[in-house]
Motif scaffolding. Structure first.
Motif, short mmCIF file in Angstrom:
data_model
loop_
_atom_site.label_atom_id
_atom_site.label_comp_id
_atom_site.label_asym_id
_atom_site.label_seq_id
_atom_site.Cartn_x
_atom_site.Cartn_y
_atom_site.Cartn_z
N MET A 1 2.90 -9.68 -6.60
CA MET A 1 2.69 -8.24 -6.45
C MET A 1 1.55 -7.97 -5.48
O MET A 1 0.58 -8.72 -5.43
N ASP B 1 1.16 -2.24 -6.66
CA ASP B 1 2.47 -2.48 -7.26
C ASP B 1 2.35 -2.43 -8.78
O ASP B 1 1.33 -2.88 -9.35
N LYS C 1 7.09 -0.73 -6.22
CA LYS C 1 6.12 -1.06 -5.18
C LYS C 1 5.19 0.12 -4.89
O LYS C 1 5.60 1.27 -4.91
N LYS C 2 3.92 -0.21 -4.62
CA LYS C 2 2.91 0.75 -4.16
C LYS C 2 2.91 2.05 -4.96
O LYS C 2 2.90 3.15 -4.39
#
Length: 307
Positions: free
Chosen positions: A220, A224, A41-42
């Motif tokens: 997403m 992501d 993530k991120k």
């Protein structure tokens, strides 16, 4: 992707698809081992993504023209929209565009890539995809496929794709769809789907697709990033929204990978198609698939050994 299967008991020391380091947890390694992909993530910053978006728009407007890049367009829309992001659905092979190629050198991306390839890393294949709003013809549906079909280098376990969402990707705008665990299967025969009237160039799909195989839609958010094995069966659906679904990706490989001869294999017809396209575009009389990949390949970390 919590619906995918994962072993209840991780098995340290038995990992085939990841390498020992302190980046991935045992649980993350086991998830990739079992499913063939891993979502982080991120990972990529909003600032970097906006820079990539701005450069893509410059390419659409022909303000820059990266050497060697293949700009794929929906020709049917050009008369209506001219030269703009409403027409360009993919920029492929952007290795000569310094701004877009920054993606392949981001330390936060390479940190994870090294878990799959080892320290000597080649950027082999680059794409910025702009999935356009689709019609009933499903023009931009990408059939289920294995990326290794396109690659004349091995071993597969030292190759990984990094795919970053440049905005939210979900089932409405055509997110990635994966079949967990299929990275453990061999490379299957590919070709143009029979059920579609007109297929996009080189959008090959599995010739014998098992419709019953479990699928996971990778929803997403912007930034992501999913890393996945080149044998993982995956594709993407149509964009049913009025907006654009952008993503940027690179296939990385260990520089210790080696080229193979695809003649007399299921990949031979692909070689003929790609070579024909390159010869026509560059008026080249003598070119082989290996030459094309040598041209694309860029060392991004460590030392160059074979590729």
């Amino acid at each position: 992707p919590t619906s995918a299967q994962v072993s209840t008991v991780p098995q340290p020391g038995r990992f085939c698809y990841t390498l020992d380091n302190d980046v991935l947890t045992t649980e993350q390694r086991q998830f990739y081992e079992d499913n063939g992909y891993l979502l982080i993530k991120k990972l990529v910053s909003d600032k970097d993504i906006e820079r990539f978006r701005k450069e893509f728009l410059r390419i659409c407007k022909k303000e820059v023209n990266p050497p060697g890049a293949m700009i794929m367009k929906d020709e049917s829309l050009r008369s209506q929209y001219g030269q703009s992001e409403k027409v360009v659905n993919k920029v492929q092979d952007f290795q000569e565009d310094k701004e877009l190629f920054r993606y392949c050198t981001l330390p936060e991306v390479l940190k994870y890539v090294e878990c799959f390839t080892g320290p000597n890393i080649m950027a082999m294949h680059t794409m910025l995809i702009n999935k356009l709003p689709d019609s009933d013809k499903q023009t931009f549906l990408h059939p289920m496929h294995q990326d290794l079909h396109y690659f004349p280098f091995r071993p597969a376990d030292r190759i990984v794709c990094s795919w970053t969402a440049m905005e939210r990707a979900d089932q409405d705008n055509g997110c990635l769809v994966v079949q967990p665990g299929t990275h453990k299967e061999p490379l299957k025969p590919h070709g143009y789907p029979k059920q579609e009237g007109k297929a996009n160039k080189l959008f090959h799909g599995l010739l014998d697709e098992a419709e019953t195989s479990p699928r996971v839609h990778l929803v997403m958010e912007k930034g992501d990033t999913v890393f996945f094995h080149p044998l993982l069966i995956h594709g993407s659906g149509v964009n049913k929204t009025s907006g654009f679904r952008k993503s940027i990706s690179c296939h990385f490989a260990s520089s210790q990978c080696y080229y193979i001869d695809v003649k007399n294999t299921d990949q031979e017809h692909l070689e003929k198609e790609i070579v024909e396209i390159v010869r026509k575009k560059y008026n080249a009389t003598s070119v082989e698939l290996r030459d094309i990949w040598n041209f694309r390949a860029r060392l991004v970390q460590g030392e160059r050994i074979n590729l």
